[in-house]
Design an enzyme around this catalytic site. Structure first.
Site, mmCIF file in Angstrom:
data_model
loop_
_atom_site.group_PDB
_atom_site.id
_atom_site.type_symbol
_atom_site.label_atom_id
_atom_site.label_comp_id
_atom_site.label_asym_id
_atom_site.label_seq_id
_atom_site.Cartn_x
_atom_site.Cartn_y
_atom_site.Cartn_z
ATOM 1 N N CYS A 96 0.842 -1.189 0.000
ATOM 2 C CA CYS A 96 0.000 0.000 0.000
ATOM 3 C C CYS A 96 0.879 1.241 0.000
ATOM 4 O O CYS A 96 1.885 1.299 0.716
ATOM 5 C CB CYS A 96 -0.909 -0.006 1.234
ATOM 6 N N HIS A 138 -8.438 -4.201 -3.016
ATOM 7 C CA HIS A 138 -7.607 -3.343 -2.170
ATOM 8 C C HIS A 138 -8.082 -1.891 -2.249
ATOM 9 O O HIS A 138 -8.294 -1.239 -1.221
ATOM 10 C CB HIS A 138 -6.142 -3.452 -2.611
ATOM 11 N N GLU A 139 -8.254 -1.364 -3.469
ATOM 12 C CA GLU A 139 -8.625 0.042 -3.632
ATOM 13 C C GLU A 139 -10.036 0.319 -3.121
ATOM 14 O O GLU A 139 -10.283 1.348 -2.484
ATOM 15 C CB GLU A 139 -8.473 0.478 -5.093
ATOM 16 N N HIS A 142 -10.226 0.767 0.550
ATOM 17 C CA HIS A 142 -9.870 2.129 0.991
ATOM 18 C C HIS A 142 -11.110 3.015 1.076
ATOM 19 O O HIS A 142 -11.215 3.862 1.967
ATOM 20 C CB HIS A 142 -8.868 2.774 0.035
#
EC number: 3.5.1.88
Length: 162
Positions: A96, A138-139, A142
């Site tokens: 990250c 993953h994104e 966020h």
């Protein structure tokens, strides 16, 4: 123009917030946000030698916006939603930009579908697998205030990258 110095780092409370949807009225600002995301991603690539995607909250832009740069192609995802998550999972070392020297062992779905609006507010759907599937997970995490550190397989799922 935002730079790498504007990156929100591990421990900043904004990384744990759920982002607001991008509204159609926000479209005039999207190009500027995307330019900032692209610029910082290029700086991360130059300094740390990784980076295929970045989410707006990583620069303190608390909107549901993900920017990918894959095979030389920029992709803007406004209000992305993941669906059709495959039952098949795989393990990987995740990294990250908010903690660039830390790797975290996580499990991700092997395939999924993402629906979103593009930079022109047109609805889109994209079925992906493998590396792009894990990147989108993953994104999009966020955008919900979830970091890969929170998805670590166990207490030993951390590795320092020099």
């Amino acid at each position: 123009m935002k730079t790498l110095a504007d990156m929100v780092l591990l421990g900043d409370p904004r990384l744990y917030e759920v982002c607001e949807p991008v509204a159609e009225a926000d479209l005039p600002q999207v190009a500027g946000w995307v330019a900032d995301l692209h610029n910082v991603m290029q700086e991360v690539r130059a300094k740390y030698h990784f980076g295929r995607g970045i989410a707006a909250p990583q620069l303190g832009i608390m909107k549901r916006l993900v920017y990918l740069h894959l095979d030389g192609q920029p992709i803007v995802l406004l209000n992305p939603e993941l669906s059709d998550l495959s039952p098949e999972l795989f393990e990987m070392w995740d990294d990250c930009m908010c903690f660039p020297n830390l790797l975290v062992r996580v499990q991700r779905h092997a395939a999924l579908t993402v629906t979103y609006r593009d930079a022109h507010w047109q609805p889109q759907s994209w079925a992906v697998q493998g590396a792009v599937s894990e990147l989108l997970q993953h994104e999009c995490d966020h955008l919900d205030g979830v970091l890969c550190t929170m998805r670590a397989l166990d207490a030993q799922a951390f590795r320092w990258r020099p």
